[in-house]
Design a protein around this motif. Structure first.
Motif, PDB file in Angstrom:
ATOM      1  N   TRP A 493       0.826  -1.221   0.000  1.00 47.74           N
ATOM      2  CA  TRP A 493       0.000   0.000   0.000  1.00 47.74           C
ATOM      3  C   TRP A 493       0.855   1.265   0.000  1.00 47.74           C
ATOM      4  O   TRP A 493       0.482   2.287   0.541  1.00 47.74           O
ATOM      5  CB  TRP A 493      -0.969  -0.006   1.192  1.00 47.74           C
ATOM      6  CG  TRP A 493      -0.396  -0.469   2.504  1.00 47.74           C
ATOM      7  CD1 TRP A 493      -0.249  -1.748   2.928  1.00 47.74           C
ATOM      8  CD2 TRP A 493       0.106   0.353   3.578  1.00 47.74           C
ATOM      9  NE1 TRP A 493       0.312  -1.783   4.190  1.00 47.74           N
ATOM     10  CE2 TRP A 493       0.522  -0.513   4.608  1.00 47.74           C
ATOM     11  CE3 TRP A 493       0.229   1.734   3.750  1.00 47.74           C
ATOM     12  CZ2 TRP A 493       1.070  -0.035   5.800  1.00 47.74           C
ATOM     13  CZ3 TRP A 493       0.770   2.211   4.943  1.00 47.74           C
ATOM     14  CH2 TRP A 493       1.185   1.326   5.946  1.00 47.74           C
ATOM     15  N   GLN A 494       2.024   1.175  -0.657  1.00 50.68           N
ATOM     16  CA  GLN A 494       2.881   2.368  -0.776  1.00 50.68           C
ATOM     17  C   GLN A 494       2.169   3.494  -1.517  1.00 50.68           C
ATOM     18  O   GLN A 494       2.364   4.674  -1.198  1.00 50.68           O
ATOM     19  CB  GLN A 494       4.184   2.013  -1.497  1.00 50.68           C
ATOM     20  CG  GLN A 494       5.150   1.190  -0.668  1.00 50.68           C
ATOM     21  CD  GLN A 494       6.508   1.066  -1.343  1.00 50.68           C
ATOM     22  OE1 GLN A 494       6.869   1.846  -2.229  1.00 50.68           O
ATOM     23  NE2 GLN A 494       7.287   0.073  -0.927  1.00 50.68           N
ATOM     24  N   ARG A 519       6.868   7.205  12.151  1.00 49.52           N
ATOM     25  CA  ARG A 519       5.657   7.004  12.951  1.00 49.52           C
ATOM     26  C   ARG A 519       4.764   5.938  12.323  1.00 49.52           C
ATOM     27  O   ARG A 519       4.196   5.084  13.008  1.00 49.52           O
ATOM     28  CB  ARG A 519       4.872   8.322  13.082  1.00 49.52           C
ATOM     29  CG  ARG A 519       5.561   9.396  13.884  1.00 49.52           C
ATOM     30  CD  ARG A 519       4.610  10.543  14.241  1.00 49.52           C
ATOM     31  NE  ARG A 519       4.141  11.279  13.093  1.00 49.52           N
ATOM     32  CZ  ARG A 519       4.787  12.301  12.539  1.00 49.52           C
ATOM     33  NH1 ARG A 519       5.953  12.695  13.021  1.00 49.52           N
ATOM     34  NH2 ARG A 519       4.272  12.945  11.499  1.00 49.52           N
ATOM     35  N   LEU A 520       4.663   6.000  11.003  1.00 50.93           N
ATOM     36  CA  LEU A 520       3.821   5.060  10.270  1.00 50.93           C
ATOM     37  C   LEU A 520       4.312   3.627  10.467  1.00 50.93           C
ATOM     38  O   LEU A 520       3.525   2.705  10.673  1.00 50.93           O
ATOM     39  CB  LEU A 520       3.824   5.429   8.779  1.00 50.93           C
ATOM     40  CG  LEU A 520       2.868   4.683   7.858  1.00 50.93           C
ATOM     41  CD1 LEU A 520       1.426   4.939   8.264  1.00 50.93           C
ATOM     42  CD2 LEU A 520       3.097   5.113   6.415  1.00 50.93           C
ATOM     43  N   VAL A 528      -2.947  -2.261   7.602  1.00 53.23           N
ATOM     44  CA  VAL A 528      -3.125  -1.182   6.629  1.00 53.23           C
ATOM     45  C   VAL A 528      -3.970  -0.070   7.255  1.00 53.23           C
ATOM     46  O   VAL A 528      -5.109  -0.316   7.667  1.00 53.23           O
ATOM     47  CB  VAL A 528      -3.829  -1.699   5.350  1.00 53.23           C
ATOM     48  CG1 VAL A 528      -3.966  -0.570   4.331  1.00 53.23           C
ATOM     49  CG2 VAL A 528      -3.053  -2.867   4.760  1.00 53.23           C
ATOM     50  N   PRO A 529      -3.437   1.159   7.341  1.00 49.83           N
ATOM     51  CA  PRO A 529      -4.206   2.262   7.927  1.00 49.83           C
ATOM     52  C   PRO A 529      -5.240   2.804   6.953  1.00 49.83           C
ATOM     53  O   PRO A 529      -5.103   2.665   5.737  1.00 49.83           O
ATOM     54  CB  PRO A 529      -3.135   3.322   8.213  1.00 49.83           C
ATOM     55  CG  PRO A 529      -2.091   3.071   7.176  1.00 49.83           C
ATOM     56  CD  PRO A 529      -2.083   1.583   6.949  1.00 49.83           C
ATOM     57  N   THR A 530      -6.276   3.432   7.493  1.00 51.51           N
ATOM     58  CA  THR A 530      -7.262   4.117   6.655  1.00 51.51           C
ATOM     59  C   THR A 530      -6.690   5.470   6.242  1.00 51.51           C
ATOM     60  O   THR A 530      -5.671   5.927   6.771  1.00 51.51           O
ATOM     61  CB  THR A 530      -8.567   4.341   7.425  1.00 51.51           C
ATOM     62  OG1 THR A 530      -8.299   5.244   8.522  1.00 51.51           O
ATOM     63  CG2 THR A 530      -9.124   3.032   7.957  1.00 51.51           C
TER      64      THR A 530
END
Length: 609
Positions: A493-494, A519-520, A528-530
């Motif tokens: 998900w880059q 941080r990510l 996988v973040p929204t």
């Protein structure tokens, strides 16, 4: 039935109110639909249009269909498999490319004939800015699935259809196109929404599997064939490099990064069982090591920054003093290293000191050193200063503007006389390449009597301004890839990171961006973040004065980007309003912002007439 008719009449009335200029009625709509209606209104899309402005010529459409022939065939096969499971009334299936051009259409013949009446067919560009609010357009813009009911469409002709659309991503995670199902005079497209999402995921998985097969076949090809050629995949990413170019080229990079206007080369397609698996490229120009230069930063994909590096290379070969000017975090240390290791003194030391990070009382001894027993608590053997340590190499003075007047005088003497005098010591001859840097404009500081004019003319011989990250956003993708590689962080998900990162100005530049990535990596290493979570992580490291509103009003971003811009913005708004006699639509057009944004700014600054 009566209730449905009443609801339909209410929806029609709401739509008529909106296109008549009452923007506030959309507050009762779904947020994405309201956002899209406003976008269409601000772009002055004709709600009664029949023929869209942008339609591909026959030749352009044929070329597009050839380019996407594999995707079209996959989509047709997959739809055929599930078509019987979709309980649809008068459906039309649509496939677009990543910019919204309709590549293929299928479905009910009667529905297709009705679709022809307003050019809902192959060759038409089906975006919000070309045909008004629709599921395809919203999916293209948001890169997410979307259902749009009949009365949620913006253009009158489209309000006969309900639509479900889902984006298709290729093997690299990039948007490849959108698959849509639209139904005439009914809402049954909503029933296909979930199955459509599963279908596009299956299509993406097929593309990933095919890509892995191509890579495997290409690697087998590379083993069996001569090593004088570069081998690239179907995206021109380098897979194999000839041994003599191993130091100049990196596997995984786009080969076009290295091919210049004067480069002589030949490319040839590689097929396996009548299927394109990559390219063979032979370069005939001289690309020997002396034509490359050392650059410790992440390879750039930005043409302006590439030209900037060429300028750096030319100056590095001279012995003239260089002054680097750039915002905080732009990578002044990286450019200083680039200059040193491409200079005539590259075999000598590179000595760097941040003048702003050291107490001014200690800076003198740090720079000039001191003789044995020079002062209480000093080293009994004395200490060689940074200037003397740089003898035969390069001295890099960062934040040189923070030097006191006394230190500026002392530095001027060293530059003029080529001698350094340690505290309580004797003069010693030195020879070094001088690089200075600042994040303030030295010319302004000289005019304010905060920096010595004579020293300015000594160090400001070859000034170089380093472009900020927001002016070379192509490199954000490179930085993400480099960070993931350094952390051995394998994610698919880059592109999600890249897409949202491009909406921020990054006033802290590469340093701020890398902090965000750190941080990510901590919080989302294995999930996988929204989009909202990505936004929060970015904004967690943003200074209040640097904050930028994302959302749909992207035309509003420039006003936020101006530092110290509030007074300037108020004056500009007032002047435009008065010039147009407070005609808001014309003022918004002159300012290149939406009417909604203009209303908000007027309220914020108290500029109502």
């Amino acid at each position: 039935m009566f209730g449905m008719e009443v609801e339909f009449m209410q929806d029609q009335q709401l739509w008529k109110q909106f296109i008549s200029g009452d923007e506030f009625v959309v507050n009762v709509l779904d947020a994405k639909i309201a956002e899209s209606w406003k976008l269409c209104s601000h772009a002055e899309i004709d709600p009664y249009l029949v023929k869209p402005q942008k339609i591909l010529s026959v030749l352009e459409l044929v070329n597009k269909q050839q380019q996407y022939s594999n995707l079209i065939e996959i989509v047709k096969k997959q739809i055929k498999k599930v078509e019987g499971d979709l309980l649809l009334k008068l459906p039309v299936f649509i496939l677009t490319d990543e910019t919204g051009n309709i590549l293929w259409r299928g479905g009910n013949i009667q529905a297709q004939e009705r679709a022809n009446e307003f050019y809902f067919k192959e060759g038409t560009k089906w975006t919000e800015l070309n045909v008004g609010t629709n599921a395809i357009g919203i999916a293209l813009r948001t890169k997410k699935d979307k259902y749009v009911s009949l009365n949620e469409h913006y253009a009158y002709a489209s309000r006969q259809w309900s639509c479900s659309a889902s984006p298709i991503f290729d093997e690299t995670g990039s948007l490849l196109g959108v698959l849509d199902v639209s139904t005439l005079h009914n809402e049954s497209a909503k029933d296909a929404f979930l199955l459509l999402t599963l279908l596009t995921q299956r299509i993406s998985n097929i593309l990933i599997r095919e890509d892995l097969e191509r890579q495997k076949e290409l690697l087998q090809y590379s083993v069996l064939h001569q090593r004088d050629d570069f081998l690239c995949d179907t995206h021109f990413k380098i897979v194999s490099v000839p041994e003599k170019y191993a130091e100049c080229f990196a596997v995984g990079n786009d080969i076009h990064m290295y091919i210049k206007a004067k480069t002589i080369y030949k490319s040839e397609k590689i097929y396996f069982e009548n299927r394109l698996i990559g390219y063979k490229v032979r370069i005939f120009s001289d690309l020997s090591p002396q034509n490359k230069f050392y650059y410790p930063g992440v390879p750039t994909a930005n043409k302006t920054y590439q030209q900037f590096l060429q300028q750096v290379l030319r100056l590095a070969d001279s012995s003239l003093p260089i002054h680097l000017f750039g915002e905080s975090g732009t990578g002044k240390e990286v450019i200083a290293q680039t200059i040193h290791y491409n200079s005539q003194v590259k075999n000598g030391p590179l000595v760097a000191i941040n003048c702003g990070a050291i107490n001014q009382n200690l800076l003198e001894s740090e720079l000039f050193g001191y003789a044995p027993g020079a002062f209480t608590g000093s080293n009994a053997k004395g200490q060689k200063g940074k200037i003397e340590q740089a003898d035969g190499g390069t001295l890099f003075l960062d934040e040189v503007e923070s030097m006191s007047a006394q230190m500026q005088t002392a530095l001027l003497r060293v530059v003029e006389e080529k001698k350094v005098v340690p505290v309580n010591g004797e003069p010693r001859k030195v020879s070094f390449r001088l690089i200075t840097a600042s994040n303030q404009d030295l010319r302004d500081l000289v005019n304010q009597d905060k920096f010595r004019k004579d020293l300015f003319y000594r160090i400001y011989v070859c000034p170089i301004q380093i472009p900020p990250l927001r002016e070379r956003k192509e490199d954000i993708k490179q930085l993400i890839a480099a960070f993931c590689e350094s952390k051995k962080w394998r994610i698919n998900w880059q592109n999600d990171i890249y897409n949202i990162s491009c909406d921020y100005p990054w006033y802290g530049n590469i340093r701020e961006f890398n902090n965000f990535l750190e941080r990510l990596h901590i919080f989302y290493e294995s999930q996988v973040p929204t989009r909202e979570q990505l936004k929060k992580l970015i904004e967690a490291g943003v200074l209040p004065n640097d904050s930028v509103k994302l959302a749909a009003d992207v035309e509003d971003i420039p006003s936020y980007r101006r530092k110290n811009g509030a007074v300037k913005e108020i004056d500009e708004l007032r002047q435009k309003l008065e010039k147009n006699h407070y005609h808001l639509s014309q003022t918004a057009r002159d300012l290149h912002i939406s009417r909604t944004t203009l209303y908000r700014k007027m309220k914020k600054y108290g500029l109502n007439k």
